[in-house]
Design an enzyme around this catalytic site. Structure first.
Site, PDB file in Angstrom:
ATOM      1  N   ILE A   1       0.821  -1.208   0.000  1.00  0.00           N
ATOM      2  CA  ILE A   1       0.000   0.000   0.000  1.00  0.00           C
ATOM      3  C   ILE A   1       0.866   1.275   0.000  1.00  0.00           C
ATOM      4  CG2 ILE A   1      -1.906   1.219   1.138  1.00  0.00           C
ATOM      5  CD1 ILE A   1      -2.457  -1.658  -0.232  1.00  0.00           C
ATOM      6  N   THR A   2       0.791   1.981  -1.118  1.00  0.00           N
ATOM      7  CA  THR A   2       1.531   3.242  -1.302  1.00  0.00           C
ATOM      8  C   THR A   2       1.059   4.280  -0.285  1.00  0.00           C
ATOM      9  OG1 THR A   2       1.767   2.791  -3.659  1.00  0.00           O
ATOM     10  CG2 THR A   2       2.033   5.088  -2.982  1.00  0.00           C
TER      11      THR A   2
ATOM     12  N   GLN B   1      26.226  11.964 -34.936  1.00  0.00           N
ATOM     13  CA  GLN B   1      24.859  11.810 -35.459  1.00  0.00           C
ATOM     14  C   GLN B   1      24.145  10.606 -34.836  1.00  0.00           C
ATOM     15  OE1 GLN B   1      23.964  10.779 -39.626  1.00  0.00           O
ATOM     16  NE2 GLN B   1      23.041  12.808 -39.766  1.00  0.00           N
TER      17      GLN B   1
ATOM     18  N   GLU C   1      -1.275  -0.482 -10.405  1.00  0.00           N
ATOM     19  CA  GLU C   1      -2.561  -0.041 -11.003  1.00  0.00           C
ATOM     20  C   GLU C   1      -2.873  -0.823 -12.282  1.00  0.00           C
ATOM     21  OE1 GLU C   1      -3.891   3.901 -10.699  1.00  0.00           O
ATOM     22  OE2 GLU C   1      -2.577   4.371  -9.018  1.00  0.00           O
TER      23      GLU C   1
ATOM     24  N   ASN D   1      -9.452   3.150 -13.094  1.00  0.00           N
ATOM     25  CA  ASN D   1      -9.453   3.555 -14.506  1.00  0.00           C
ATOM     26  C   ASN D   1      -8.873   4.961 -14.650  1.00  0.00           C
ATOM     27  OD1 ASN D   1     -10.556   1.221 -15.457  1.00  0.00           O
ATOM     28  ND2 ASN D   1     -12.658   2.003 -15.550  1.00  0.00           N
ATOM     29  N   GLU D   2      -9.190   5.822 -13.686  1.00  0.00           N
ATOM     30  CA  GLU D   2      -8.685   7.195 -13.735  1.00  0.00           C
ATOM     31  C   GLU D   2      -7.258   7.259 -13.194  1.00  0.00           C
ATOM     32  OE1 GLU D   2     -11.632   9.699 -11.935  1.00  0.00           O
ATOM     33  OE2 GLU D   2     -13.115   9.129 -13.438  1.00  0.00           O
TER      34      GLU D   2
HETATM   35  C1  LIG Z   1       5.570  -0.254  -5.332  1.00  0.00           C
HETATM   36  C2  LIG Z   1       4.175  -0.769  -5.359  1.00  0.00           C
HETATM   37  C3  LIG Z   1       3.139   0.053  -4.964  1.00  0.00           C
HETATM   38  C4  LIG Z   1       1.822  -0.419  -4.954  1.00  0.00           C
HETATM   39  N1  LIG Z   1       0.814   0.370  -4.477  1.00  0.00           N
HETATM   40  C5  LIG Z   1      -0.434  -0.151  -4.305  1.00  0.00           C
HETATM   41  C6  LIG Z   1      -1.460   0.584  -3.635  1.00  0.00           C
HETATM   42  O1  LIG Z   1      -1.270   1.741  -3.226  1.00  0.00           O
HETATM   43  N2  LIG Z   1      -2.653  -0.006  -3.441  1.00  0.00           N
HETATM   44  C7  LIG Z   1      -2.924  -1.268  -3.866  1.00  0.00           C
HETATM   45  O2  LIG Z   1      -4.029  -1.739  -3.646  1.00  0.00           O
HETATM   46  N3  LIG Z   1      -1.974  -1.999  -4.501  1.00  0.00           N
HETATM   47  C8  LIG Z   1      -0.749  -1.468  -4.729  1.00  0.00           C
HETATM   48  N4  LIG Z   1       0.246  -2.205  -5.358  1.00  0.00           N
HETATM   49  C9  LIG Z   1      -0.053  -3.559  -5.814  1.00  0.00           C
HETATM   50  C10 LIG Z   1      -0.069  -3.667  -7.321  1.00  0.00           C
HETATM   51  O3  LIG Z   1      -1.205  -3.028  -7.843  1.00  0.00           O
HETATM   52  C11 LIG Z   1       0.021  -5.157  -7.689  1.00  0.00           C
HETATM   53  O4  LIG Z   1       1.338  -5.575  -7.378  1.00  0.00           O
HETATM   54  C12 LIG Z   1      -0.294  -5.405  -9.145  1.00  0.00           C
HETATM   55  O5  LIG Z   1      -1.651  -5.188  -9.407  1.00  0.00           O
HETATM   56  C13 LIG Z   1       0.084  -6.815  -9.591  1.00  0.00           C
HETATM   57  O6  LIG Z   1      -0.406  -7.766  -8.695  1.00  0.00           O
HETATM   58  P1  LIG Z   1       0.571  -8.921  -8.153  1.00  0.00           P
HETATM   59  O7  LIG Z   1       1.776  -8.254  -7.613  1.00  0.00           O
HETATM   60  O8  LIG Z   1      -0.195  -9.788  -7.248  1.00  0.00           O
HETATM   61  O9  LIG Z   1       1.008  -9.712  -9.445  1.00  0.00           O
HETATM   62  P2  LIG Z   1       0.193 -10.915 -10.138  1.00  0.00           P
HETATM   63  O10 LIG Z   1      -1.229 -10.561 -10.287  1.00  0.00           O
HETATM   64  O11 LIG Z   1       0.547 -12.188  -9.416  1.00  0.00           O
HETATM   65  O12 LIG Z   1       0.861 -10.936 -11.571  1.00  0.00           O
HETATM   66  C14 LIG Z   1       2.115 -11.579 -11.835  1.00  0.00           C
HETATM   67  C15 LIG Z   1       2.284 -11.648 -13.363  1.00  0.00           C
HETATM   68  O13 LIG Z   1       1.223 -12.427 -13.921  1.00  0.00           O
HETATM   69  C16 LIG Z   1       0.566 -11.696 -14.944  1.00  0.00           C
HETATM   70  N5  LIG Z   1      -0.862 -12.023 -14.965  1.00  0.00           N
HETATM   71  C17 LIG Z   1      -1.715 -12.138 -13.902  1.00  0.00           C
HETATM   72  N6  LIG Z   1      -2.949 -12.430 -14.337  1.00  0.00           N
HETATM   73  C18 LIG Z   1      -2.889 -12.474 -15.689  1.00  0.00           C
HETATM   74  C19 LIG Z   1      -3.853 -12.718 -16.720  1.00  0.00           C
HETATM   75  N7  LIG Z   1      -5.133 -12.934 -16.435  1.00  0.00           N
HETATM   76  N8  LIG Z   1      -3.417 -12.699 -18.010  1.00  0.00           N
HETATM   77  C20 LIG Z   1      -2.127 -12.454 -18.319  1.00  0.00           C
HETATM   78  N9  LIG Z   1      -1.181 -12.221 -17.383  1.00  0.00           N
HETATM   79  C21 LIG Z   1      -1.557 -12.227 -16.089  1.00  0.00           C
HETATM   80  C22 LIG Z   1       0.787 -10.219 -14.585  1.00  0.00           C
HETATM   81  O14 LIG Z   1       0.673  -9.403 -15.731  1.00  0.00           O
HETATM   82  C23 LIG Z   1       2.208 -10.263 -14.020  1.00  0.00           C
HETATM   83  O15 LIG Z   1       3.118 -10.183 -15.088  1.00  0.00           O
HETATM   84  C24 LIG Z   1       1.554  -1.738  -5.399  1.00  0.00           C
HETATM   85  C25 LIG Z   1       2.618  -2.557  -5.830  1.00  0.00           C
HETATM   86  C26 LIG Z   1       3.906  -2.098  -5.794  1.00  0.00           C
HETATM   87  C27 LIG Z   1       5.019  -3.022  -6.229  1.00  0.00           C
END
Ligand SMILES: Cc1cc2nc3c(=O)[nH]c(=O)nc-3n(C[C@H](O)[C@H](O)[C@H](O)COP(=O)(O)OP(=O)(O)OC[C@H]3O[C@@H](n4cnc5c(N)ncnc54)[C@H](O)[C@@H]3O)c2cc1C
Length: 388
Positions: free
Chosen positions: A166-167, A288, A372, A249-250
């Site tokens: 959570i940021t 260049q 996001e 979305n926003e």
């Molecule tokens: C620095 C940081 C700040 C963040 N801040 C916030 C925040 O403020 N609030 C909040 O709620 N979250 C936050 N997040 C969480 C962030 O939104 C998630 O990490 C992100 O949505 C990916 O989820 P995951 O890490 O579980 O990866 P996963 O969902 O496990 O994904 C891993 C890989 O699998 C791929 N994948 C997953 N499903 C599919 C599919 N159906 N088709 C194709 N490929 C797929 C993904 O593209 C990715 O490459 C933050 C993350 C970080 C690292």
């Protein structure tokens, strides 16, 4: 076309007078007050409270908050301008301001009751940092598989679960937390709650040690029978999935703004450095091959900027922007990867050390393809739209 008709369709990148004033003041602030702190904030993974206070004073922590609540009374595009300019100098500050405006305040403005707006918007515009808590260990891309539970009580809800990544977790006093009030109903049980740091049962847990945007805090949140009053449900119970979808979305347009801002910063550094650095008896910018690499970066930055501004302007015009927002996020984050990589290359050995600014921007850009909604998820959205 008459002159008058032509003027009703302004060029996409032409800023209005108030947008120019905001851009110039945020740019001056970022150069004078943030730039000297960038390296230290990255090393210590911390934003000083004095800088947070200065951001509130600057007016960028409550951009869309109406003036009647003490905010700047701006539009979404103003938030994009601010995030872009801040990210040009430090993308960690860019995302702090982005989450505050495009997720937290945005959600409160759209879904908050008058009571919620009255209680929280003045504080958010003046001194309170907000955070947006959807993700969990088991639910990232599959966000609505979240396991945090909310159980109804006579005077509100009791929340139990853990949020991850959570940021602003470290700085925030207000958290929009998503929990499920009826897991059997699946995503239709998800509800959004406004949780204050001081609510019983709420604690901020471990802070992540990250590759990039290190000064921006990313924390775990722990909810152990956390009591939330009924008046702090955001939107109707069971409509949290809508709150999440619509704000994200926003929000991803804001991430696009972060990516074009940091790309602009990296390109500026590369241009300055290549004009100064001499090899073979002349500035490397005189070759260049180097000029063409910089020119290609400028092409890509312009194209990325158009996608971000277009999505933001569509949003402010009340037009559909779902596909355009996904396009701007994936494209601007890919461009940021290429431009920051080029900047590292053009700095040579100096591109690889912390004494120079571009290695940090190279590390910072990577997050644009993850949070996001990952790039694959953006492609999924775009594919759904174009395939019908
Ligand atoms: C620095 C940081 C700040 C963040 N801040 C916030 C925040 O403020 N609030 C909040 O709620 N979250 C936050 N997040 C969480 C962030 O939104 C998630 O990490 C992100 O949505 C990916 O989820 P995951 O890490 O579980 O990866 P996963 O969902 O496990 O994904 C891993 C890989 O699998 C791929 N994948 C997953 N499903 C599919 C599919 N159906 N088709 C194709 N490929 C797929 C993904 O593209 C990715 O490459 C933050 C993350 C970080 C690292």
């Amino acid at each position: 076309m008459t002159q008058q008709q032509a003027e009703t369709v302004p060029p996409l990148t032409r800023l209005t007078e108030d947008e120019i004033i905001l851009r110039d003041s945020v740019r001056a602030f970022a150069d004078a007050q943030i730039r000297p702190l960038v390296r230290e904030m990255d090393e210590h993974a911390k934003i000083p409270r004095t800088l947070l206070d200065a951001l509130f004073d600057l007016g960028v922590m409550g951009i869309e908050v109406p003036e009647s609540y003490g905010g700047a009374g701006g539009r979404f595009f103003h938030a994009v301008v601010a995030v872009e300019e801040l990210s040009r100098v430090d993308p960690s500050i860019g995302v702090l301001v982005d989450v505050q405006n495009t997720l937290v305040i945005n959600a409160l403005l759209r879904w908050g009751t008058d009571d919620v707006k009255r209680r929280y918007l003045p504080k958010l515009a003046a001194k309170m940092v907000g955070a947006y808590a959807l993700s969990e260990a088991g639910s990232g891309s599959d966000a609505f598989a979240l396991a945090t539970r909310a159980v109804a009580t006579p005077d509100g809800y009791v929340l139990t679960g853990r949020k991850l990544w959570i940021t602003n977790g470290n700085e925030a006093d207000l958290f929009i937390v998503f929990a499920n009030i009826n897991p059997e109903a699946g995503y239709r049980g998800i509800s959004a709650f406004i949780v204050e740091r001081g609510f019983p049962g709420f604690t901020v847990g471990k802070k992540e040690d990250k590759l990039g945007i290190r000064a921006s805090s990313t924390c775990e949140l722990i909810l152990e029978e956390c009591r939330v009053p009924a008046a702090n449900v955001l939107g109707e119970p069971g409509t949290g999935y809508k709150v999440a979808i619509e704000t994200l979305n926003e929000g991803r347009i804001g991430i696009g703004a972060q990516m074009i801002g940091l790309s602009k910063g990296a390109l500026e550094h590369a241009i300055q450095y290549t004009k100064e650095r001499k090899q073979f008896g002349k500035a490397i910018a005189d070759f260049q091959a180097v000029q063409f690499q910089l020119a290609r970066a400028a092409v890509e930055l312009e194209a990325a900027t158009l996608t971000v501004y277009n999505a933001a302007r569509l949003r402010d015009a009340g037009r559909p922007f779902l596909t355009e927002a996904a396009i701007c996020k994936i494209y601007s984050s890919e461009v940021a990867e290429r431009i920051t990589s080029l900047a590292v290359n053009l700095f040579g050995g100096n591109g690889f050390v912390k004494e120079y600014p571009v290695e940090k921007l190279y590390r910072d850009q990577k997050i644009g393809q993850i949070y996001e909604g990952t790039s694959n998820l953006q492609l999924q959205t775009i594919a759904k739209q174009i395939l019908g």
